[in-house]
Design an enzyme around this catalytic site. Structure first.
Site, PDB file in Angstrom:
ATOM      1  N   THR A  73       0.820  -1.222   0.000  1.00 39.69           N
ATOM      2  CA  THR A  73       0.000   0.000   0.000  1.00 39.69           C
ATOM      3  C   THR A  73       0.855   1.274   0.000  1.00 39.69           C
ATOM      4  N   GLY A  74       2.168   1.119   0.052  1.00 42.23           N
ATOM      5  CA  GLY A  74       3.047   2.285   0.063  1.00 42.23           C
ATOM      6  C   GLY A  74       3.389   2.747  -1.350  1.00 42.23           C
ATOM      7  N   LYS A 108      17.375  -0.225   9.710  1.00 40.75           N
ATOM      8  CA  LYS A 108      17.553  -0.676   8.324  1.00 40.75           C
ATOM      9  C   LYS A 108      18.910  -1.350   8.135  1.00 40.75           C
ATOM     10  N   THR A 128      18.599   1.125   2.276  1.00 34.19           N
ATOM     11  CA  THR A 128      18.470   2.570   2.059  1.00 34.19           C
ATOM     12  C   THR A 128      19.788   3.331   2.172  1.00 34.19           C
ATOM     13  N   ARG A 174       4.005   9.821  -3.385  1.00 27.82           N
ATOM     14  CA  ARG A 174       4.834   9.966  -2.189  1.00 27.82           C
ATOM     15  C   ARG A 174       3.980  10.440  -1.005  1.00 27.82           C
ATOM     16  N   TYR A 196      15.849   4.944  12.414  1.00 28.85           N
ATOM     17  CA  TYR A 196      15.451   4.308  11.145  1.00 28.85           C
ATOM     18  C   TYR A 196      16.684   3.719  10.437  1.00 28.85           C
ATOM     19  N   ALA A 246       7.685  -1.017   5.925  1.00 26.33           N
ATOM     20  CA  ALA A 246       8.547  -0.380   6.932  1.00 26.33           C
ATOM     21  C   ALA A 246       7.862   0.839   7.529  1.00 26.33           C
ATOM     22  N   GLN A 247       8.306   1.224   8.725  1.00 29.23           N
ATOM     23  CA  GLN A 247       8.052   2.585   9.227  1.00 29.23           C
ATOM     24  C   GLN A 247       9.137   3.387   8.523  1.00 29.23           C
ATOM     25  N   SER A 248       8.777   4.105   7.468  1.00 26.13           N
ATOM     26  CA  SER A 248       9.798   4.622   6.543  1.00 26.13           C
ATOM     27  C   SER A 248      10.110   6.101   6.726  1.00 26.13           C
ATOM     28  N   HIS A 288      13.683   8.329  -3.512  1.00 26.07           N
ATOM     29  CA  HIS A 288      12.909   8.339  -4.756  1.00 26.07           C
ATOM     30  C   HIS A 288      11.474   8.740  -4.448  1.00 26.07           C
ATOM     31  N   GLU A 322      20.042   5.931   3.656  1.00 21.14           N
ATOM     32  CA  GLU A 322      20.076   6.479   5.020  1.00 21.14           C
ATOM     33  C   GLU A 322      21.099   5.706   5.865  1.00 21.14           C
TER      34      GLU A 322
HETATM   35  P1  NAP Z   1       5.943   4.049   2.344  1.00 18.24           P
HETATM   36  O1  NAP Z   1       5.193   4.741   1.245  1.00 18.24           O
HETATM   37  O2  NAP Z   1       6.025   4.677   3.675  1.00 18.24           O
HETATM   38  O3  NAP Z   1       5.281   2.590   2.500  1.00 18.24           O
HETATM   39  C1  NAP Z   1       5.567   1.780   3.608  1.00 18.24           C
HETATM   40  C2  NAP Z   1       4.686   0.550   3.542  1.00 18.24           C
HETATM   41  O4  NAP Z   1       5.002  -0.290   4.680  1.00 18.24           O
HETATM   42  C3  NAP Z   1       3.174   0.822   3.617  1.00 18.24           C
HETATM   43  O5  NAP Z   1       2.494  -0.074   2.762  1.00 18.24           O
HETATM   44  C4  NAP Z   1       2.851   0.492   5.070  1.00 18.24           C
HETATM   45  O6  NAP Z   1       1.516   0.072   5.265  1.00 18.24           O
HETATM   46  C5  NAP Z   1       3.784  -0.702   5.271  1.00 18.24           C
HETATM   47  N1  NAP Z   1       3.990  -1.022   6.688  1.00 18.24           N
HETATM   48  C6  NAP Z   1       4.295  -0.169   7.695  1.00 18.24           C
HETATM   49  N2  NAP Z   1       4.382  -0.826   8.864  1.00 18.24           N
HETATM   50  C7  NAP Z   1       4.118  -2.127   8.589  1.00 18.24           C
HETATM   51  C8  NAP Z   1       4.031  -3.290   9.376  1.00 18.24           C
HETATM   52  N3  NAP Z   1       4.241  -3.251  10.702  1.00 18.24           N
HETATM   53  N4  NAP Z   1       3.742  -4.467   8.784  1.00 18.24           N
HETATM   54  C9  NAP Z   1       3.506  -4.516   7.442  1.00 18.24           C
HETATM   55  N5  NAP Z   1       3.573  -3.443   6.632  1.00 18.24           N
HETATM   56  C10 NAP Z   1       3.869  -2.259   7.200  1.00 18.24           C
HETATM   57  O7  NAP Z   1       7.435   3.733   1.879  1.00 18.24           O
HETATM   58  P2  NAP Z   1       8.067   3.695   0.404  1.00 18.24           P
HETATM   59  O8  NAP Z   1       8.582   5.050   0.084  1.00 18.24           O
HETATM   60  O9  NAP Z   1       7.144   3.007  -0.512  1.00 18.24           O
HETATM   61  O10 NAP Z   1       9.355   2.793   0.675  1.00 18.24           O
HETATM   62  C11 NAP Z   1       9.312   1.388   0.499  1.00 18.24           C
HETATM   63  C12 NAP Z   1      10.465   0.760   1.262  1.00 18.24           C
HETATM   64  O11 NAP Z   1      11.693   1.237   0.745  1.00 18.24           O
HETATM   65  C13 NAP Z   1      10.508   1.059   2.752  1.00 18.24           C
HETATM   66  O12 NAP Z   1      11.024  -0.082   3.398  1.00 18.24           O
HETATM   67  C14 NAP Z   1      11.491   2.203   2.869  1.00 18.24           C
HETATM   68  O13 NAP Z   1      12.074   2.233   4.152  1.00 18.24           O
HETATM   69  C15 NAP Z   1      12.468   1.838   1.782  1.00 18.24           C
HETATM   70  N6  NAP Z   1      13.173   2.942   1.126  1.00 18.24           N
HETATM   71  C16 NAP Z   1      12.484   3.976   0.610  1.00 18.24           C
HETATM   72  C17 NAP Z   1      13.152   4.994  -0.055  1.00 18.24           C
HETATM   73  C18 NAP Z   1      12.426   6.158  -0.656  1.00 18.24           C
HETATM   74  O14 NAP Z   1      13.072   7.178  -0.940  1.00 18.24           O
HETATM   75  N7  NAP Z   1      11.132   6.048  -0.906  1.00 18.24           N
HETATM   76  C19 NAP Z   1      14.554   4.927  -0.191  1.00 18.24           C
HETATM   77  C20 NAP Z   1      15.222   3.822   0.336  1.00 18.24           C
HETATM   78  C21 NAP Z   1      14.520   2.822   0.988  1.00 18.24           C
HETATM   79  P3  NAP Z   1       0.335   1.132   5.603  1.00 18.24           P
HETATM   80  O15 NAP Z   1      -0.094   1.690   4.284  1.00 18.24           O
HETATM   81  O16 NAP Z   1      -0.701   0.287   6.241  1.00 18.24           O
HETATM   82  O17 NAP Z   1       0.931   2.163   6.506  1.00 18.24           O
HETATM   83  N1  GDD Z   2      10.342  15.610   5.779  1.00 18.19           N
HETATM   84  C1  GDD Z   2      10.883  16.839   5.852  1.00 18.19           C
HETATM   85  N2  GDD Z   2      10.097  17.897   6.208  1.00 18.19           N
HETATM   86  N3  GDD Z   2      12.185  16.979   5.565  1.00 18.19           N
HETATM   87  C2  GDD Z   2      12.700  18.231   5.597  1.00 18.19           C
HETATM   88  C3  GDD Z   2      11.955  19.350   5.940  1.00 18.19           C
HETATM   89  C4  GDD Z   2      10.574  19.178   6.278  1.00 18.19           C
HETATM   90  O1  GDD Z   2       9.858  20.118   6.604  1.00 18.19           O
HETATM   91  N4  GDD Z   2      12.755  20.435   5.872  1.00 18.19           N
HETATM   92  C5  GDD Z   2      13.972  20.009   5.513  1.00 18.19           C
HETATM   93  N5  GDD Z   2      13.942  18.662   5.343  1.00 18.19           N
HETATM   94  C6  GDD Z   2      15.095  17.823   5.006  1.00 18.19           C
HETATM   95  C7  GDD Z   2      15.321  16.681   5.987  1.00 18.19           C
HETATM   96  O2  GDD Z   2      15.945  17.171   7.181  1.00 18.19           O
HETATM   97  C8  GDD Z   2      16.207  15.787   5.141  1.00 18.19           C
HETATM   98  O3  GDD Z   2      17.547  16.233   5.205  1.00 18.19           O
HETATM   99  C9  GDD Z   2      15.690  16.013   3.728  1.00 18.19           C
HETATM  100  O4  GDD Z   2      14.865  17.191   3.776  1.00 18.19           O
HETATM  101  C10 GDD Z   2      14.878  14.844   3.165  1.00 18.19           C
HETATM  102  O5  GDD Z   2      13.889  14.492   4.112  1.00 18.19           O
HETATM  103  P1  GDD Z   2      12.737  13.423   3.739  1.00 18.19           P
HETATM  104  O6  GDD Z   2      12.067  13.811   2.491  1.00 18.19           O
HETATM  105  O7  GDD Z   2      11.895  13.268   4.959  1.00 18.19           O
HETATM  106  O8  GDD Z   2      13.541  12.101   3.392  1.00 18.19           O
HETATM  107  P2  GDD Z   2      14.771  11.381   4.124  1.00 18.19           P
HETATM  108  O9  GDD Z   2      15.985  11.599   3.273  1.00 18.19           O
HETATM  109  O10 GDD Z   2      14.859  11.715   5.552  1.00 18.19           O
HETATM  110  O11 GDD Z   2      14.318   9.842   4.026  1.00 18.19           O
HETATM  111  C11 GDD Z   2      13.786   9.308   2.815  1.00 18.19           C
HETATM  112  O12 GDD Z   2      14.831   8.782   2.039  1.00 18.19           O
HETATM  113  C12 GDD Z   2      15.526   7.661   2.620  1.00 18.19           C
HETATM  114  C13 GDD Z   2      16.618   7.265   1.619  1.00 18.19           C
HETATM  115  O13 GDD Z   2      17.738   8.097   1.799  1.00 18.19           O
HETATM  116  C14 GDD Z   2      12.761   8.222   3.208  1.00 18.19           C
HETATM  117  O14 GDD Z   2      12.083   7.816   2.042  1.00 18.19           O
HETATM  118  C15 GDD Z   2      13.434   7.007   3.814  1.00 18.19           C
HETATM  119  O15 GDD Z   2      12.465   5.968   3.984  1.00 18.19           O
HETATM  120  C16 GDD Z   2      14.523   6.542   2.849  1.00 18.19           C
HETATM  121  O16 GDD Z   2      15.169   5.388   3.349  1.00 18.19           O
END
Ligand code: NAP
Ligand code: GDD
Length: 323
Positions: free
Chosen positions: A11-12, A154, A126, A185, A150, A83-85, A180, A128
């Protein structure tokens, strides 16, 4: 032969794009869905695929539900995206984050090891994990230094995946994906927070945008491109780990400028720096080197940051106009 895939986190953002990609490739797709009190399938509806999936009830924190899901789905491939992402929330919910993002990976690997050892496994690692970066451009050999609960959780998930590959010969791969984004998002992440606010400001529904550290730099790509890399990893004969990134890094400030300029506004007139959005420890800069993914998987990013931001903003303008 039709292949079966099981996606956690379906669902994410990534789960929805990946499910669409796999359906297009002819897979039967099951999605693990955690019980919530309100609807979480809006992204799957948005992509027009909600009715094409099989849903399995389960939570990564609950090992028995994960076992049942693996037994039921009979998966050729498992993609662990659940994940709690949100990095920011991981300081407020460090234990949940540790259980779901860290131990949850072991629950899945154990289920595969015991009940379905032929299954190929993808772990959503990630950038991160690089945190306080130890090299200017991060690749598969760069040492990790996570800066948030986080990132720490991870890192456990990453190493347990490597460990099960080496200990039990599982076909288990990790994608070390850099940020990404997409119109799907979550609104709490900075790109989407910005595009949503710009749309509201442009349409007269909001005046200001409060942000934290806008000097932070990220390597941003398009989620639709990145799910292809996940699939490609599981099509390789040998499991391995890959960095997936664009190789370009940009400040949050510059990303704001691009978004505001797209609707002929100046970000300096609307952005307010608010200490409430600063983090206890920051990842100042991330910049990936996707050379190995390019060489081995034949993968490369297709979407520039500018077109990504425009795509997100145009979608938000349409949505906010209808509200
Ligand atoms: P997201 O939109 O936050 O989606 C997270 C998903 O995990 C949702 O479907 C959520 O379900 C589910 N989830 C949360 N807690 C759970 C639990 N306890 N059991 C089962 N499912 C659970 O994240 P995303 O951006 O698609 O990212 C996908 C994955 O890639 C994550 O593991 C994230 O940490 C990792 N990642 C993301 C990025 C990025 O930039 N997007 C980069 C690197 C790695 P609900 O809808 O019910 O909340
Ligand atoms: N969210 C948020 N909100 N971030 C802010 C803000 C704000 O108001 N102002 C500045 N930022 C800065 C954060 O401090 C961080 O440096 C940057 O913007 C990106 O924040 P996020 O978009 O929340 O993403 P993230 O880099 O912390 O984490 C995302 O990317 C990871 C991969 O590097 C998430 O998708 C993670 O799940 C993922 O692993």
């Amino acid at each position: 032969m039709i292949k079966n895939a099981l996606i956690t986190g379906v669902t994410g953002q990534d789960g929805a794009y990946l499910a669409k990609l796999l359906l297009e490739k002819g897979y039967r797709v099951s999605g693990l869905v955690a019980r919530r009190s309100s609807d979480t399938r809006w992204r799957l509806r948005e992509l027009g695929i909600e009715s094409e999936l099989t849903y399995l009830d389960g939570d990564l924190a609950d090992a028995s539900s994960i076992q049942r899901a693996v037994i039921k789905a009979k998966p050729d491939e498992v993609y662990n995206l659940g994940a709690q992402s949100f990095v920011g929330s991981s300081w407020d919910q460090p234990i949940t984050t540790g259980i779901v993002d860290g131990l949850g990976v072991t629950h899945l690997l154990e289920a595969i090891r015991q009940f379905s050892p032929h299954t190929r496994f993808y772990q959503a690692s990630t950038s991160e994990m690089f945190g306080l970066i130890q090299a200017e451009r991060q690749d598969e050999n760069t040492p990790f230094y996570p800066r948030s609960p986080y990132g720490v959780a991870k890192l456990y998930g990453h190493w347990i995946t490597v460990n099960y590959r080496e200990s039990f010969g599982l076909h288990a791969s990790s994608g070390i994906l850099f940020n990404h984004e997409s119109p799907l998002r979550g609104i709490e992440f900075v790109t989407r927070k910005v595009t949503d606010a710009v749309a509201r400001i442009k349409l007269g529904k909001q005046r200001e945008l409060r942000l934290g550290n806008i000097d932070a730099k990220r390597d941003w790509g398009f989620a639709g491109d990145y799910v292809e890399a996940m699939w490609l990893m599981l099509q390789q004969q040998k499991p391995d780990d890959y960095v997936v990134a664009t190789g370009v890094t940009t400040t949050v400030r510059e990303m704001c400028r691009i978004a505001f300029e797209h609707v002929e506004l100046n970000y300096q007139d609307h952005v307010i720096i608010d200490p409430a959005f600063f983090r206890p420890a920051e990842v100042d800069v991330l910049l990936g080197n996707p050379g190995k993914a390019e060489r081995v998987l034949g993968w490369s990013p297709k979407t520039s940051l500018e077109s990504l931001i425009h795509m997100m903003l145009d979608a938000d303008l349409r949505r906010v106009a209808k509200e």
